[in-house]
Design a protein around this motif. Structure first.
Motif, PDB file in Angstrom:
ATOM      1  N   LEU A 115      40.629  23.447  19.807  1.00  0.00           N
ATOM      2  CA  LEU A 115      40.019  22.817  20.983  1.00  0.00           C
ATOM      3  C   LEU A 115      41.019  21.939  21.711  1.00  0.00           C
ATOM      4  N   ARG A 116      41.931  21.327  20.975  1.00  0.00           N
ATOM      5  CA  ARG A 116      42.980  20.515  21.598  1.00  0.00           C
ATOM      6  C   ARG A 116      44.026  21.415  22.236  1.00  0.00           C
ATOM      7  N   TYR A 117      44.468  22.436  21.488  1.00  0.00           N
ATOM      8  CA  TYR A 117      45.562  23.271  21.957  1.00  0.00           C
ATOM      9  C   TYR A 117      45.219  23.960  23.276  1.00  0.00           C
ATOM     10  N   LEU A 118      44.002  24.464  23.383  1.00  0.00           N
ATOM     11  CA  LEU A 118      43.626  25.206  24.590  1.00  0.00           C
ATOM     12  C   LEU A 118      42.741  24.379  25.531  1.00  0.00           C
ATOM     13  N   ASP A 119      42.809  23.070  25.395  1.00  0.00           N
ATOM     14  CA  ASP A 119      42.284  22.125  26.394  1.00  0.00           C
ATOM     15  C   ASP A 119      40.775  22.117  26.545  1.00  0.00           C
ATOM     16  N   ASN A 120      40.035  22.618  25.546  1.00  0.00           N
ATOM     17  CA  ASN A 120      38.589  22.632  25.744  1.00  0.00           C
ATOM     18  C   ASN A 120      37.974  21.240  25.646  1.00  0.00           C
ATOM     19  N   GLU A 121      38.697  20.291  25.083  1.00  0.00           N
ATOM     20  CA  GLU A 121      38.176  18.928  25.048  1.00  0.00           C
ATOM     21  C   GLU A 121      38.045  18.334  26.451  1.00  0.00           C
ATOM     22  N   TYR A 122      38.702  18.959  27.436  1.00  0.00           N
ATOM     23  CA  TYR A 122      38.589  18.504  28.819  1.00  0.00           C
ATOM     24  C   TYR A 122      37.558  19.307  29.612  1.00  0.00           C
ATOM     25  N   ASN A 123      36.938  20.271  28.960  1.00  0.00           N
ATOM     26  CA  ASN A 123      36.007  21.178  29.634  1.00  0.00           C
ATOM     27  C   ASN A 123      34.611  20.561  29.694  1.00  0.00           C
ATOM     28  N   ALA A 124      34.130  20.270  30.896  1.00  0.00           N
ATOM     29  CA  ALA A 124      32.839  19.592  31.048  1.00  0.00           C
ATOM     30  C   ALA A 124      32.122  20.106  32.287  1.00  0.00           C
ATOM     31  N   VAL A 125      30.815  19.918  32.313  1.00  0.00           N
ATOM     32  CA  VAL A 125      30.022  20.329  33.464  1.00  0.00           C
ATOM     33  C   VAL A 125      30.593  19.683  34.727  1.00  0.00           C
ATOM     34  N   ASN A 126      30.723  20.502  35.752  1.00  0.00           N
ATOM     35  CA  ASN A 126      31.288  20.090  37.040  1.00  0.00           C
ATOM     36  C   ASN A 126      32.779  19.776  36.978  1.00  0.00           C
ATOM     37  N   ARG A 127      33.388  19.928  35.823  1.00  0.00           N
ATOM     38  CA  ARG A 127      34.846  19.779  35.681  1.00  0.00           C
ATOM     39  C   ARG A 127      35.326  20.875  34.713  1.00  0.00           C
ATOM     40  N   ILE A 128      35.080  22.097  35.102  1.00  0.00           N
ATOM     41  CA  ILE A 128      35.326  23.245  34.226  1.00  0.00           C
ATOM     42  C   ILE A 128      36.819  23.454  33.983  1.00  0.00           C
ATOM     43  N   ASN A 129      37.164  23.665  32.702  1.00  0.00           N
ATOM     44  CA  ASN A 129      38.511  24.063  32.311  1.00  0.00           C
ATOM     45  C   ASN A 129      38.390  25.425  31.633  1.00  0.00           C
ATOM     46  N   GLU A 130      38.962  26.451  32.241  1.00  0.00           N
ATOM     47  CA  GLU A 130      38.785  27.830  31.777  1.00  0.00           C
ATOM     48  C   GLU A 130      39.810  28.259  30.734  1.00  0.00           C
ATOM     49  N   ASN A 131      40.728  27.391  30.372  1.00  0.00           N
ATOM     50  CA  ASN A 131      41.860  27.803  29.548  1.00  0.00           C
ATOM     51  C   ASN A 131      41.422  28.465  28.237  1.00  0.00           C
ATOM     52  N   TYR A 132      40.579  27.795  27.473  1.00  0.00           N
ATOM     53  CA  TYR A 132      40.168  28.355  26.187  1.00  0.00           C
ATOM     54  C   TYR A 132      39.304  29.596  26.372  1.00  0.00           C
ATOM     55  N   ALA A 133      38.401  29.557  27.321  1.00  0.00           N
ATOM     56  CA  ALA A 133      37.530  30.711  27.552  1.00  0.00           C
ATOM     57  C   ALA A 133      38.350  31.963  27.839  1.00  0.00           C
ATOM     58  N   ARG A 134      39.404  31.800  28.626  1.00  0.00           N
ATOM     59  CA  ARG A 134      40.228  32.957  28.967  1.00  0.00           C
ATOM     60  C   ARG A 134      40.947  33.503  27.738  1.00  0.00           C
ATOM     61  N   GLU A 135      41.570  32.611  26.954  1.00  0.00           N
ATOM     62  CA  GLU A 135      42.304  33.074  25.775  1.00  0.00           C
ATOM     63  C   GLU A 135      41.362  33.598  24.694  1.00  0.00           C
ATOM     64  N   LEU A 136      40.169  33.037  24.617  1.00  0.00           N
ATOM     65  CA  LEU A 136      39.187  33.510  23.640  1.00  0.00           C
ATOM     66  C   LEU A 136      38.841  34.972  23.887  1.00  0.00           C
ATOM     67  N   MET A 137      38.799  35.371  25.134  1.00  0.00           N
ATOM     68  CA  MET A 137      38.499  36.769  25.462  1.00  0.00           C
ATOM     69  C   MET A 137      39.768  37.622  25.467  1.00  0.00           C
ATOM     70  N   GLU A 138      40.823  37.101  26.067  1.00  0.00           N
ATOM     71  CA  GLU A 138      42.029  37.900  26.269  1.00  0.00           C
ATOM     72  C   GLU A 138      42.856  38.075  25.001  1.00  0.00           C
ATOM     73  N   LEU A 139      42.996  37.014  24.204  1.00  0.00           N
ATOM     74  CA  LEU A 139      43.873  37.052  23.039  1.00  0.00           C
ATOM     75  C   LEU A 139      43.147  37.089  21.706  1.00  0.00           C
ATOM     76  N   HIS A 140      41.951  36.527  21.643  1.00  0.00           N
ATOM     77  CA  HIS A 140      41.280  36.393  20.353  1.00  0.00           C
ATOM     78  C   HIS A 140      40.246  37.485  20.086  1.00  0.00           C
ATOM     79  N   THR A 141      39.681  38.075  21.141  1.00  0.00           N
ATOM     80  CA  THR A 141      38.623  39.065  20.900  1.00  0.00           C
ATOM     81  C   THR A 141      38.834  40.382  21.669  1.00  0.00           C
ATOM     82  N   MET A 142      38.549  40.425  22.954  1.00  0.00           N
ATOM     83  CA  MET A 142      38.441  41.694  23.669  1.00  0.00           C
ATOM     84  C   MET A 142      39.763  42.273  24.161  1.00  0.00           C
ATOM     85  N   GLY A 143      40.783  41.457  24.264  1.00  0.00           N
ATOM     86  CA  GLY A 143      42.068  41.951  24.740  1.00  0.00           C
ATOM     87  C   GLY A 143      42.181  41.895  26.244  1.00  0.00           C
TER      88      GLY A 143
END
Length: 529
Positions: free
Chosen positions: A217-245
């Motif tokens: 959560l720290r590495y991919l910045d999800n601790e900064y991800n909040a309603v109305n202040r969206i940080n997509e970094n972890y969401a993108r890597e979760l799909m692109e690198l960790h699961t679906m490719g």
């Protein structure tokens, strides 16, 4: 929008689901029961696979001790034991070294908070005296070194070598560069409690453990991800690198919706919990350094991969993980990476498709999927042809040269890896180190590797000379330095009979044991697994 009607809907859902302070992490979703692996086949025996070739692929390197284990039960049963084994032990002397580490003696939470206090103190002193900052950085580096050393010792000595290979595979898959924030103090716990317990288990359980670990959560910045202040970094890597490719069929909208699901999922290094509005305070979750803050969460419904995710807090994450793991794209992507690691740089689509189906049929069971890989003719045909990355090269040398000896100093190993460009958790991008020959067989890389081989050919006495104790480290008693005379190894002499005529000719022309060592360590057989 967080309206009264919306709140009432959320409260009713929480009652139905029985949400509690621990529900988000200790999910009511049952853990995956292990699919029953088919009994050992005679595939390897029928194919006449040489034990050294097989062991060099599924372990960190063949040696006499491991070959004895194979001879006692046969290749196929040994593989079955490795696939089923969830416990990996090391010799008592090695375990004592591991137990003496600071990261073994202190809880993760207390260690992180201690280091955070030191960081804050060094920041307050900044501009007047640099002493505290230097002490903080030195201690962080020492803790990161401990995590790397623990991994190395297990790779060299652990009984379940396949488990150790898979632990490193997943650490590389969920790669984190440890120079960011305070990850140097977190990376050891990430391996120990998120990755290792799930390395041969179920992919969904493994993925979930990484999602809820503070390091990720720290590495991919999800601790900064909040309603109305969206940080997509972890969401993108979760799909692109960790699961679906990268070509998994999801859209940018899917990434944005996943980021909304992950809002409020973060880290809290403080002892105190934040003030939460009374009407949603029961949704707040805290376990160790992990925190789910409902005030930072987007409770709106989300549309992700064709499914509606009803807003209900952290429970959305579990729902989405089920969705991601059961995507055919995820099964294919993970199977492709496993085949790349264990078979070849370009595995056939026939093999990957068979593994993909096994992954889907077993609901993401890793060992079940690997059984399909290891039973394939393609795996057997590939033995001895996969180019070693630096870590496999170094560890396989130590396992071969010092089988039965107790290393007390991992610094030389870490230095060799740094020189060859593969330090532990040193890959700066989240995609991890590449496992292809092109990544490690360049002229510059090979020149460096030959220099390392020259160093190794003369023996590695520093592996057996304890380092001066630092911080809380415990100095080991001096030990006798074993010989690394590979030329006189009866086991290796027998193995060499199966090498290429060119390698045997070169070894026969060597003028000394040191030269023989150098020729062998530089041979194609030692460069491949």
């Amino acid at each position: 929008m967080f309206t009264a009607t919306r709140l009432q809907k959320i409260l009713s859902i929480s009652v139905i689901c029985g949400l509690s302070a621990c529900a988000g992490l200790n999910s009511t979703r049952p853990e995956h029961s292990r699919p029953i692996l088919p009994p050992p086949s005679n595939t390897l025996a029928k194919a006449g696979v040489a034990p050294e070739a097989f062991l060099n692929r599924i372990t960190w390197g063949s040696n006499f001790s491991t070959k004895q284990q194979v001879q006692a039960v046969g290749l196929d049963r040994y593989l079955d034991q490795q696939l089923r084994g969830q416990v990996s032990v090391v010799p008592p002397a090695i375990q004592n070294q591991i137990n003496a580490l600071t990261i073994s003696q202190n809880s993760f939470e207390s260690l992180v908070r201690q280091m955070e206090a030191k960081r804050i103190a060094s920041e307050q002193q900044k501009g007047t005296d640099d002493t505290l900052r230097k002490e903080y950085q030195q201690e962080m580096n020492r803790l990161a070194k401990e995590a790397a050393s623990r991994s190395l010792l297990r790779q060299i000595y652990a009984s379940n070598q396949l488990h150790e290979q898979m632990t490193w595979f997943w650490m590389n898959h969920f790669n984190m560069h440890n120079s960011k924030h305070n990850l140097r103090v977190m990376i050891g716990d990430f391996e120990e409690h998120a990755v290792r317990p799930n390395a041969l288990g179920n992919f969904r359980d493994l993925l979930r453990a990484t999602v809820f670990h503070p390091a990720m959560l720290r590495y991919l910045d999800n601790e900064y991800n909040a309603v109305n202040r969206i940080n997509e970094n972890y969401a993108r890597e979760l799909m692109e690198l960790h699961t679906m490719g990268v070509n998994g069929g999801y859209s940018q909208r899917d990434v944005q919706e996943l980021a909304r699901v992950l809002t409020g999922v973060g880290v809290n290094l403080n002892n105190d919990a934040p003030k939460i509005k009374h009407e949603i305070s029961h949704l707040y979750i805290r376990r160790g350094l992990f925190e789910f803050n409902p005030q930072r969460h987007d409770f709106g419904d989300k549309q992700l991969l064709g499914s509606t995710i009803t807003g209900k807090g952290v429970k959305e994450v579990d729902e989405v993980l089920d969705l991601l793991v059961r995507q055919p794209a995820t099964a294919h992507f993970i199977s492709q990476k496993l085949a790349n690691f264990f078979v070849s740089d370009q595995p056939s689509e026939v093999l990957v498709s068979a593994m993909t189906q096994s992954f889907l049929n077993s609901d993401g069971d890793i060992a079940f999927t690997l059984r399909t890989l290891f039973d394939s003719p393609e795996f057997i045909a590939s033995l001895g042809k996969k180019f070693k990355d630096p870590l496999h090269y170094v560890v396989s040398y130590v396992r071969l040269a010092y089988d039965g000896s107790t290393i007390v100093n991992t610094s030389p190993l870490l230095n060799w890896l740094n020189t060859m460009g593969q330090p532990f958790n040193g890959r700066q991008t989240p995609d991890g180190y590449q496992m292809t020959a092109s990544a490690w067989a360049s002229p510059g890389q090979m020149s460096t590797r030959f220099e390392i081989a020259r160093l190794l050919a003369n023996g590695s006495p520093n592996l057996f000379k304890p380092e001066k104790a630092e911080g809380n480290a415990i100095a080991m008693a001096p030990v006798s330095i074993p010989s690394a005379n590979l030329a006189n190894s009866a086991y290796l002499k027998n193995w060499v009979k199966n090498t290429s005529p060119r390698t045997q000719e070169a070894l026969a022309k060597s003028g000394s044991p040191t030269e023989w060592n150098l020729f062998f360590l530089s041979s194609p057989e030692m460069m491949h697994r």
